[in-house]
Design a protein around this motif. Structure first.
Motif, short mmCIF file in Angstrom:
data_model
loop_
_atom_site.label_atom_id
_atom_site.label_comp_id
_atom_site.label_asym_id
_atom_site.label_seq_id
_atom_site.Cartn_x
_atom_site.Cartn_y
_atom_site.Cartn_z
N UNK A 1 -32.59 21.79 153.10
CA UNK A 1 -31.17 21.80 153.47
C UNK A 1 -30.87 21.27 154.86
N UNK A 2 -31.91 20.97 155.63
CA UNK A 2 -31.65 20.43 156.96
C UNK A 2 -31.53 18.92 156.91
N UNK A 3 -30.56 18.41 157.66
CA UNK A 3 -30.41 16.96 157.70
C UNK A 3 -30.25 16.49 159.13
N UNK A 4 -30.73 15.28 159.39
CA UNK A 4 -30.50 14.73 160.72
C UNK A 4 -29.05 14.32 160.84
N UNK A 5 -28.57 14.36 162.06
CA UNK A 5 -27.16 14.12 162.31
C UNK A 5 -26.83 12.65 162.51
N UNK A 6 -25.55 12.39 162.54
CA UNK A 6 -25.00 11.11 162.99
C UNK A 6 -25.57 9.90 162.27
N UNK A 7 -25.75 10.01 160.97
CA UNK A 7 -26.14 8.84 160.19
C UNK A 7 -27.63 8.60 160.13
N UNK A 8 -28.39 9.33 160.90
CA UNK A 8 -29.85 9.15 160.93
C UNK A 8 -30.45 9.44 159.55
N UNK A 9 -29.98 10.49 158.93
CA UNK A 9 -30.52 10.87 157.63
C UNK A 9 -30.24 9.77 156.60
N UNK A 10 -29.03 9.23 156.66
CA UNK A 10 -28.66 8.18 155.72
C UNK A 10 -29.49 6.92 155.96
N UNK A 11 -29.82 6.67 157.22
CA UNK A 11 -30.64 5.50 157.54
C UNK A 11 -32.04 5.66 156.95
N UNK A 12 -32.58 6.87 156.96
CA UNK A 12 -33.89 7.10 156.34
C UNK A 12 -33.78 6.88 154.83
N UNK A 13 -32.69 7.36 154.26
CA UNK A 13 -32.50 7.19 152.81
C UNK A 13 -32.47 5.71 152.45
N UNK A 14 -31.84 4.89 153.32
CA UNK A 14 -31.82 3.45 153.06
C UNK A 14 -33.23 2.88 153.16
N UNK A 15 -33.98 3.33 154.16
CA UNK A 15 -35.35 2.85 154.34
C UNK A 15 -36.20 3.20 153.12
N UNK A 16 -36.04 4.40 152.59
CA UNK A 16 -36.85 4.85 151.46
C UNK A 16 -36.24 4.45 150.12
N UNK A 17 -35.13 3.73 150.18
CA UNK A 17 -34.46 3.25 148.97
C UNK A 17 -34.15 4.37 147.99
N UNK A 18 -33.69 5.50 148.49
CA UNK A 18 -33.19 6.54 147.60
C UNK A 18 -31.67 6.61 147.75
N UNK B 1 -35.41 4.59 162.54
CA UNK B 1 -36.07 5.24 161.41
C UNK B 1 -37.24 4.41 160.90
N UNK B 2 -37.18 3.09 161.09
CA UNK B 2 -38.29 2.26 160.64
C UNK B 2 -39.49 2.32 161.57
N UNK B 3 -39.23 2.53 162.84
CA UNK B 3 -40.35 2.44 163.78
C UNK B 3 -40.70 3.73 164.49
N UNK B 4 -39.83 4.72 164.43
CA UNK B 4 -40.15 5.97 165.12
C UNK B 4 -40.47 7.11 164.16
N UNK B 5 -39.98 7.00 162.94
CA UNK B 5 -40.19 8.09 162.00
C UNK B 5 -41.15 7.66 160.89
N UNK C 1 -44.97 12.53 157.94
CA UNK C 1 -45.14 13.06 159.29
C UNK C 1 -43.83 13.73 159.72
N UNK C 2 -42.76 12.96 159.59
CA UNK C 2 -41.46 13.49 159.97
C UNK C 2 -40.66 13.98 158.75
#
Ligand code: ADP
Length: 785
Positions: free
Chosen positions: A323-340, A293-297, A301-302
């Motif tokens: 309402x769409x979310x990425x699967x398998x923890x990917x969405x949560x990883x973005x949330x960590x990156x964006x500090x939300x 999520x840090x280097x590909x998204x 853009x995404x």
């Protein structure tokens, strides 16, 4: 060859058109009543076995006349041709503004005459509702019912939904339809089911729905997973890593992983010896997710962050996918990156991809402005041909050849010069950018030049309609992401034709040729004048990802530039390099979709079997042979436990057969399999008889059996769906280990299907025997374990 094929296909369509046209006069002579009487007449013919193909000329002529009388629009010949292609279950390529909405009325009418229901599917609920309201009068005039099928309010009662789906023609969205299908198949009884068997659907923007978004699984989320607290730390750790030292990319920069040094660093950071051991599996997965999520998204853009929430952007149209979310923890990883705030990850209860969903229809058809370039894929995946329908009036838009520069700033500066010149004449401009960031940079540039303009991107959707309305007026300048690509109809204001119509300026070579074409198509509708021109550079994402090595080398050598002199690359090899990069990108998209379809195959087969079994159960009136299921289960237990001890046996009894065992296990000869079996069967029969005795009548007993079986199937199936979802993520990230991920996946999926089946039977037995029946005022209520 593509062209001649099209000429051939058109020739056949034109033959049928002739027949429709031959009836024009006579149908025009009919009174309203006589015209309306055609509907029952056609229905009767269908009953008698006359084919729809036979009826087509007259039915189309009748509907065309009805369109004229009710809507005041008489479908042009090209629209009738489009309608014929749609009836034949193919893709009609029709340019923007050619009137696809009206075109669909004819095949919808014809196919709805069977009484089996038809759909007009779009991606946009607002458009579906608008078209439905606009066209409903003509269907009603002809005695067919029509309604909008994707109302805002969720959780509609099955009875309400059934009323919707019982209409002859339903205007709806792909997501509403897909989700309703999944929910329908979670129904517990007949009363909760509302969908009829699929018959016919016309899909608007067919390439977008059937190709671009086809991989995105529709998922009904169930219970949350156990929340992990490692997202934050993994994200912090990853931001300390250095490119090429600690992590590296693959050539296309579509994947990223830790190097040996990176692994060492991770082990030091977390104070562990070997991150690849079983116990650190989850940690490793978190680090990989954080890296990705840090280097590909990219934000803008995404995805975007709105109101403290991470929302995914649809790459194809720049819109937020609510309402769409990425699967398998990917969405949560973005949330960590964006500090939300990190949202819980959910289990998948039911899922289907659009690809597989629409492949269940006996007949589908598509409309789009850009189908031909993807014909091969339409044929391979959906067995649909693409027929290019000529425009009603010749296209007058001038598409200028791309201008290619070395760097992004050069390209933007050069385009700005052209924009200034065009704007000075008053001609309206649509400036298209590939992402939110560039749209904002471009807005800055225009501000500096004191050029007033509107910006349309995922951050200002509410103003969309207004911005689009203004976009075709004199002096208008509109900067937009791909949101202004598909489906937006920009009408020209007074005096604009004389200025040359709408000028479309692209600021990047897009990921798909179809996106380029869609953008150009915003200009020059229905024979209007117009122009399109793309500014591109060797820094465009599609070149970075898919350009050849020599292009990258050339860029590296020449990337420093003089602000006063943007360098225009005119040699043919650059033009070809960009085209090839786009082609490679389109090919990759296609390959990705093929892989996805292949992956989905196991899930599809399993889903079909399970849904069919559920339906049979729901529709069956009793006759469930539960005693056989119980006997089989007990026999299986006995045969798989040749050296039985008393403890295991009593454990089996209490966790499967009964809570009130009164017998004496020591009396059973544990070495005699037959004796054990008889003993267990006795317990089970007694328990089952007890349950039956508590129920009022045969209907209640049948209901109890059915529910016990359904619940068992559902519980295990939900596990299985979730299982396969996870498995897919794991297997695809394993591909580096030189295995065959697809093979492994199907093998494992097959194994887990077998396990699921065994689990289902065990669960049925438990549901039957360990549930409790409680008498209430309303009747008996059964509590399952
Ligand atoms: P598309 O979806 O193909 O871009 P629309 O269905 O939005 O096009 O139609 C574009 C416009 O053309 C609409 O305003 C519609 O009323 C008009 N139109 C379509 N067909 C006809 C026709 N046969 N005669 C007159 N106007 C038409």
């Amino acid at each position: 060859m593509g062209l001649s094929m099209n000429v051939l296909a058109l020739r056949k369509v034109k033959k049928i058109l002739k027949k429709v046209n031959a009836l024009k006069e006579s149908v025009a002579q009919l009174s309203d009543e006589e015209l309306q009487a055609k509907t029952p007449y056609f229905k009767q013919k269908i009953k008698e076995g006359v084919s729809l193909d036979k009826l087509l000329p007259e039915a189309f002529a009748v509907m065309r006349e009805a369109d004229k009388r009710v809507l005041g629009l008489f479908p042009f010949d090209v629209q009738v041709m489009g309608g014929i292609v749609l009836h034949q279950g193919n893709v009609a390529e029709m340019k923007t503004g050619e009137g696809k909405t009206l075109t669909a009325t004819m095949p919808l009418y014809l196919n709805a005459l069977t009484g089996k229901g038809t759909f007009l599917v779009t991606t946009n609920g607002y458009l579906a509702e608008r078209d439905c309201e606009e066209l409903k009068p003509v269907y009603q005039f002809m005695g067919l019912s029509c309604c909008f099928g994707a109302p805002e309010e969720k959780n509609l009662k099955p009875a309400v939904k059934r009323r919707i789906y019982d209409h002859d023609i339903v205007y709806t969205t792909n997501s509403a339809l897909g989700f309703d299908y999944l929910i329908d198949n979670l129904a517990k009884d007949k009363e909760s089911k509302y969908m009829r068997p699929f018959n016919y659907a016309i899909i608007d923007e067919a390439d977008q729905v059937l190709l671009d978004t086809a991989q995105m699984p529709l998922i009904i989320a169930g219970a949350p997973r156990v929340q992990s607290n490692q997202y934050g730390t993994a994200n912090t750790f990853v931001t300390t890593l250095k490119k090429d030292e600690d992590y590296e990319f693959n050539e296309e920069e579509t994947n990223v992983w830790l190097t040996k040094d990176g692994v060492k660093r991770a082990q030091a950071y977390y104070g562990i010896e070997n991150i690849f051991t079983e116990g650190h599996h989850e940690l490793l997965q978190h680090i990989v997710l954080a890296l990705r999520v840090n280097h590909l998204l990219k934000r803008g853009d995404d995805y975007v962050v709105q109101d403290g929430e991470v929302k995914l952007l649809d790459k194809n149209n720049g819109r937020v996918m609510e309402g769409n979310k990425l699967e398998s923890g990917m969405h949560q990883a973005i949330e960590a990156k964006e500090e939300v705030k990190i949202t819980p990850a959910m289990r998948a209860m039911a899922s289907v991809t659009y690809q597989n969903f629409f492949r269940m229809f006996p007949k589908i058809a598509g409309m789009t402005g850009t189908g031909k370039v993807a014909e091969e894929e339409f044929i391979n995946t959906y067995y649909m041909k693409v027929v290019q329908i000529p425009t009603n009036r010749p296209v007058q838009r001038v598409d200028l050849p791309d201008r290619i520069y070395v760097t992004l700033p050069e390209k933007l500066l050069a385009s700005l010069e052209v924009v200034k010149k065009i704007h000075a004449t008053g001609q309206p401009l649509l400036i298209a950018t590939a992402n939110v960031e560039i749209s904002e940079i471009y807005s800055e540039l225009l501000l500096r030049e004191k050029i007033p303009h509107n910006v349309l991107n995922a951050n200002n959707v509410p103003k969309e309609a207004e911005i689009i309305k203004e976009a075709g007026q004199k002096d208008a300048v509109t900067v937009a992401t791909l949101m202004a690509g598909r489906g937006t109809d920009i009408k020209l204001g007074p005096g604009v034709k004389e200025l040359g119509g709408l000028a479309v300026i692209g600021t990047e070579k897009l990921a798909s040729k179809r996106d380029d074409l869609q953008l150009r198509g915003r200009s020059g509708r229905q024979g209007d004048p117009g122009m399109s021109l793309f500014f591109t550079s060797l820094e465009d994402e599609v070149v970075i990802k898919h350009g050849l090595t020599w292009v990258h080398k050339y860029y590296d050598k020449n990337k420093d530039f003089d602000w006063d002199q943007p360098r225009l690359l005119t040699r043919r090899k650059f033009r070809r390099a960009l085209e090839n990069a786009q082609k490679a990108s389109d090919n990759e998209g296609q390959k990705g979709r093929e892989t996805s379809l292949e992956f989905d195959e196991s899930l599809r087969m399993q889903r079909e079997i399970i849904y069919q079994q559920r339906n049979e159960l729901i529709n069956a009136q009793g006759g469930y042979d539960v005693e056989k299921i119980i006997t089989d289960q007990i026999e299986q237990f006995v045969s798989t436990h040749p050296k039985l001890d008393a403890f295991t046996l009593s454990h089996y009894i209490f966790s499967n057969l009964t809570y009130h065992y009164q017998g004496d296990i020591t009396q059973v000869d544990l070495t005699n399999a037959n004796a054990v079996k008889e003993h267990l069967l006795g317990i089970a029969r007694e328990e089952l008889a007890l349950k039956k005795g508590q129920l009022a009548n045969q209907a209640e007993v049948a209901n109890f059996y059915r529910t016990a079986i359904l619940r068992a199937i559902d519980a295990c199936w939900i596990e299985e769906v979730d299982n396969l979802q996870q498995l897919r993520t794991v297997v695809s990230s394993r591909s580096l280990a030189q295995r065959q991920p697809m093979y492994e996946y199907h093998k494992e999926a097959f194994r887990s299907y077998g396990k699921m089946k065994a689990d289902v039977y065990q669960k049925i037995v438990k549901n039957l025997l360990l549930s409790s029946v409680v008498k209430t005022k309303k009747g008996n209520v059964i509590y399952f374990v």
